[in-house]
Write an enzyme that holds these catalytic residues in place. Structure first.
Site, PDB file in Angstrom:
ATOM      1  N   ARG A  24       0.773  -1.183  -0.018  1.00  0.00           N
ATOM      2  CA  ARG A  24      -0.089   0.113   0.031  1.00  0.00           C
ATOM      3  C   ARG A  24       0.795   1.252   0.115  1.00  0.00           C
ATOM      4  NH1 ARG A  24      -2.348  -3.595  -1.569  1.00  0.00           N
ATOM      5  NH2 ARG A  24      -4.164  -4.481  -0.742  1.00  0.00           N
TER       6      ARG A  24
ATOM      7  N   SER B 101     -11.539  -1.708   2.348  1.00  0.00           N
ATOM      8  CA  SER B 101     -10.921  -2.231   3.410  1.00  0.00           C
ATOM      9  C   SER B 101     -10.269  -0.950   4.075  1.00  0.00           C
ATOM     10  CB  SER B 101      -9.625  -3.298   3.090  1.00  0.00           C
ATOM     11  OG  SER B 101      -9.989  -4.432   2.554  1.00  0.00           O
TER      12      SER B 101
ATOM     13  N   GLU C 224      -5.890   2.374   6.337  1.00  0.00           N
ATOM     14  CA  GLU C 224      -5.692   2.234   4.825  1.00  0.00           C
ATOM     15  C   GLU C 224      -6.248   3.581   4.242  1.00  0.00           C
ATOM     16  OE1 GLU C 224      -6.450  -0.657   1.147  1.00  0.00           O
ATOM     17  OE2 GLU C 224      -5.312  -1.354   2.848  1.00  0.00           O
TER      18      GLU C 224
END
EC number: 1.3.1.98
Length: 621
Positions: free
Chosen positions: A492, A542, A612
């Site tokens: 990420r 998410s 995230e």
């Protein structure tokens, strides 16, 4: 018109009561009616001040026996109801701030001109005798040429839930207190706004303190305001031969004149009645004389003051930036105050200062050049699928690449997509060419640019697996094609994210595959998402990164947090790794759920969950 002004008041709160009490001392004015949102409060107000209680604001504006209205509503309603009053043929005295932004006030000013009605922002200090006295001393040259204006207004202001002061868009210290500083600065300085330093303290997305250093033309200005400090109220106008310090900026009665080589001189001018009296008298003079504008607070002054407050809030002159972008890209590519709720998958977010949609790679490069030249903060926007934008919005320029950078091409096994192409579209393109490798992306609701930015992935696949190279604009403005191996693609994250690069396009190196097998895999992944994820609700996918050795969703579920709710936001019952907008959520609701989940998982399992989701705009300081 007769020699008496018949007044209506929109609003029945504390400031409306202070105005009504002061109006009783103006022999040329009479209070006819009042309106408000709570019938009981309006009835009590009408009984106390001996006027009619109207069922609503529209009913008051429809009355033929009302010549002028005082707008005493929450700040977020000032512009709307000022325009409605002007359209109804009423003169308007509107409590400050006249509007939330200069762009909003422009519509008010245009309505005043179009309907030939007097409009005045109720900037009380300007109407007081001391203010006019100080202005005269400066005009007469007693302190020489003005070089700086330093304004301080600090108070302790607390209001309960639901009060307008706590509104992330319409409340806060800049609009309530900073507008006074803007008015003092505007009186003694003019020219282009250039911000050199700006700081803010936020609580629950609302600015509680603001300090801004800027120049108006050649005059250095400082505005320092706080709603969480001991009382301090003063403004110092400094010139080449001395200075004048005013000791109470909202209800000025005393000032100290300091001149080189002379003793300090106390200047005193008491208020005529109370702090509303001079303002009401001046408005009455203007209306009864048929004046088009107030000589004390004309429309142009209110517009400049609003623009100064906007610069204080943003740290740059958003209008100068918007004008430059419009000249470079076309005015149809630029918008002011665009709600970010329309551009995020959470369906949340307040207004962006400036919203721009460049066309093509050249347009994007030109846009970024203009932003560099003006020192304007910016955010590159794709589908907004990883963003939680504050209810207060974004104090900067949002660059939307989805409508102007959407070309797709292919050469053998290579598929090149511009930054604004959606990942599902890229996946479909690859499938149509019988190329395998992008199946994992078929349900990720982001863009190619955003996917490279965060090395997006799902179901054991990620961008790093298939990316060959990426064309990027670097912070210094040069464009370069960077090999995937040089982009530091991690979980990420990427060099695009850490080094401030802007993706123009990405080239994926795929492999020949069987069309039916590719389609079957994509259908399977789509079905798995639909069965396990709350796709019917707004979310950012998410919410948390996968903690090492754990799964975020399992930890959250094991902590008993499925269904945990704050306002309209909740931990999904379907998948605990998702925080969702049930409908009617605010960004503050989502942030509160995220904070509670992190704290609970930390306390129960000793695991730190890292979001995230990216938080954009003011949340807290």
């Amino acid at each position: 018109m007769s020699d008496t002004v018949r007044w209506g008041i929109l609003g029945a709160g504390s400031i409306a009561k202070r105005f009504a009490a002061s109006l009783a001392g103006e022999p040329r004015g009479t209070l006819v009616a009042a309106s408000g949102r709570t019938p009981a409060h309006v009835e009590a107000f009408a009984s106390e001040f001996r006027c009619d209680a109207c069922a609503d604001h529209d009913a008051l504006l429809a009355r033929d026996d009302v010549d002028a209205v005082y707008v005493a509503l929450p700040a977020s309603m000032h512009a709307e109801w000022s325009v409605k009053a002007l359209e109804a043929g009423k003169a308007v005295l509107c409590e400050k701030p006249a509007a939330l932004t200069a762009a909003e006030f422009s519509r008010v000013a245009q309505a005043a001109v179009d309907h030939d009605r007097l409009y005045v922002e109720a900037m009380k200090p300007r109407f007081t005798p001391l203010y006019q006295k100080v202005r005269g001393l400066v005009v007469d040259g007693l302190i020489g040429e003005v070089g700086s204006v330093a304004f301080t207004l600090r108070r302790t202001i607390e209001h309960g839930d639901g009060h307008w002061y706590n509104d992330p868009v319409g409340g806060g210290a800049a609009l309530d207190l900073g507008i006074y500083g803007a008015a003092w600065a505007d009186e003694y300085a003019g020219g282009a706004i250039s911000v050199s330093a700006c700081s803010h303290t936020y609580r629950d997305e609302v600015d509680r303190a603001d300090r801004c250093e800027f120049t108006l033309g050649d005059v250095a200005c400082t505005v320092d305001v706080s709603a969480d400090a001991a009382d301090d109220s003063r403004v110092t106008i400094s010139g080449s031969l001395g200075s004048i310090e005013v000791l109470e900026v909202t209800r000025p009665e005393r000032a100290v004149l300091r001149r080189d080589g002379a003793d300090d001189e106390l200047v005193e001018c008491p208020l005529p009645g109370d702090d509303f009296s001079a303002e009401i008298a001046s408005f009455t003079d203007s209306l009864l004389s048929g004046a088009q504008e107030s000589p004390v607070m004309p429309l142009a002054d209110s517009l400049r003051c609003a623009r100064i407050v906007d610069a204080m809030a943003s740290g740059y002159d958003r209008y100068a930036v918007a004008e430059a972008l419009g000249a470079e890209l076309g005015e149809d590519c630029v918008a002011l105050g665009e709600p970010m709720a329309a551009h995020t998958t959470f369906h949340l977010g307040g207004p962006a200062d400036v919203f721009v949609t460049p066309r093509g790679a050249g347009g994007l490069a030109s846009c970024l050049r203009v932003l560099r030249e003006h020192g304007a903060p910016h955010l590159i926007l794709g589908k907004g699928s990883d963003l939680l934008v504050s209810d207060a919005g974004y104090r900067g320029v949002v660059v939307d690449v989805t409508r102007g950078l959407d070309d797709v091409s292919h050469d053998g096994c290579r598929v090149t997509c511009q930054a604004g192409v959606s990942l599902p579209e890229a996946s479909e393109m690859a499938a149509a060419l019988s190329l395998t490798g992008l199946e994992f992306a078929c349900g990720i609701p982001g863009t190619v640019g955003g996917a490279v930015f965060m090395n997006a992935g799902a179901y054991d696949g990620c961008i790093a697996d298939v990316l060959e190279s990426c064309e990027c604009v670097f912070p210094d403005g040069h464009t370069e094609t960077v090999a995937a191996a040089d982009l530091a693609l991690g979980y990420r994250t990427s060099r695009v994210r850490t080094d401030g690069l802007t993706v123009v396009s990405a080239t994926f190196l795929l492999a020949p595959g069987n069309a039916d097998a590719i389609r079957s895999k994509m259908d399977d992944l789509t079905e798995r998402r639909a069965s396990k994820q709350p796709l019917e609700l707004g979310s950012a996918g998410s919410t948390f990164k996968r903690p090492e050795g754990h799964f975020a969703g399992k930890l959250i579920g094991d902590a008993g947090l499925k269904g945990y709710t704050v306002g309209g936001a909740a931990v999904s019952e379907k998948h605990a790794g998702f925080v969702v907008n049930l409908g009617g959520a605010t960004a503050a609701d989502v942030a509160a759920v995220i904070a509670h989940v992190r704290e609970t998982v930390r306390e129960r399992f000793g695991v730190e969950l890292e979001p995230e989701v990216r938080f954009v705009g003011p949340f807290s300081s």
